[in-house]
Scaffold this active site. Structure first.
Site: not given
Ligand code: C5P
Length: 288
Positions: A12, A96-97, A100, A105, A138
């Site tokens: 995405k 790619p890892v 972004g 996800s 995500d």
């Molecule tokens: O949810 P995910 O594991 O992808 O998020 C990785 C990190 O990004 C979270 O631990 C948090 O620090 C940050 N994050 C956030 N707010 C979001 C999504 C992610 O602060 N809405």
């Protein structure tokens, strides 16, 4: 025995991303317009003799139990609480890892959907999204796909009309990885609530390519672009080098992937060549 089958896991991009506030639980409230693109990983599910699930990734570094696809299998197995048909899960990795692009996800979502089918668990989309949110913000979007407005942590989703077709050039500055957690920690808090996404959403609802491109051309499309962390300098330098060549790359998610939308295939190819000349990797794909 069930038949083998594959599930695609598309990457995405964030056409726009606005962080609106910080929550008590450490996460941030955001608004984002999410769009799937054709660059995708593939997951293969194969029945095998024996018991349990076995996970492999074509990228050896990603073959461990921490992979979000493996964690999805573990979560479904735990929730099922019974013995399930044995399966080999193979992840063919293209995205790619830590870029972004929601590669992890997307794999997680494809594993949840694939194993729900393979094991006949009968979860509906909302139930899978609820499980997915336990593994990443995500994942609910990746299960839904298409063009969507996301808010909350990213799990509240409204489907938008499909984006008009665009060629997409993804730009990966060589060897650069950036952590999402670090981007959320280090963005400029004065920019909270910026940019406003309403004009972009309106342009998508109208199906207006020119208005979509105009909004993207405004420059500031993503609050996380203001984050200062290791890698930021290199990313800014690459972005400037591309802008110097007349390109307008935009940050996806927490980066470092940048992207550009093009209406014309030859323009997209030309842009991809210029990206490679600037010593970045270019991936030519399209909006889904
Ligand atoms: O949810 P995910 O594991 O992808 O998020 C990785 C990190 O990004 C979270 O631990 C948090 O620090 C940050 N994050 C956030 N707010 C979001 C999504 C992610 O602060 N809405």
């Amino acid at each position: 025995m069930a038949n083998s089958f594959t599930v695609k896991a598309p990457a995405k991009i964030n056409l726009g991303l606005t962080v609106t506030s910080r929550r008590q639980d450490g996460y941030h409230e955001l608004e984002s317009v999410m769009q799937q693109v054709s660059l995708a990983d593939t997951l293969l599910f194969e029945p095998i003799q024996g018991t349990g699930w076995h996970f492999f990734c074509t990228d050896r570094d990603l073959s461990g139990p921490d992979n979000l696809a493996a964690r999805a299998a573990a979560l479904l197995e735990e929730r099922a609480g019974k013995s399930l048909p044995a399966v080999n899960i193979t992840l063919y990795k293209n995205i790619p890892v830590e870029a972004g692009l929601a590669g992890g996800s997307a794999d997680c979502a494809a594993a949840l959907a694939g194993l729900n089918r393979f094991w006949g668990l009968g979860y509906d989309l909302a139930e899978l999204q609820e499980l997915g949110l336990l593994l990443g913000s995500d994942v609910p979007y990746c299960l839904k796909g298409g063009t969507a407005l996301a808010w909350g942590r990213g799990e509240k989703l409204e489907r938008l009309p499909p984006l008009p077709f665009f060629w997409v050039v993804l730009v990966l500055p060589a060897g650069l990885r950036m952590s999402t957690a670090s981007a959320y920690k280090n963005f400029d808090k004065n920019k909270m609530g910026e940019p406003a996404l309403t004009p972009l959403v309106t342009a998508i609802r109208e199906g207006s390519r020119s208005k979509i491109l105009k909004w993207l051309g405004r420059g500031f499309t993503n609050t996380l672009e203001t984050a200062f962390m290791p890698g930021t300098d290199i990313l800014k330098e690459k972005k400037r080098a591309l802008e110097h060549r007349g390109l307008r790359p935009i940050l996806s998610g927490s980066g470092p992937a940048l992207f550009m939308l093009h209406e014309n295939y030859y323009e997209a190819c030309k842009a991809a060549r210029m990206v490679e000349e600037a010593n970045c990797r270019a991936y030519l794909c399209w909006t889904l």
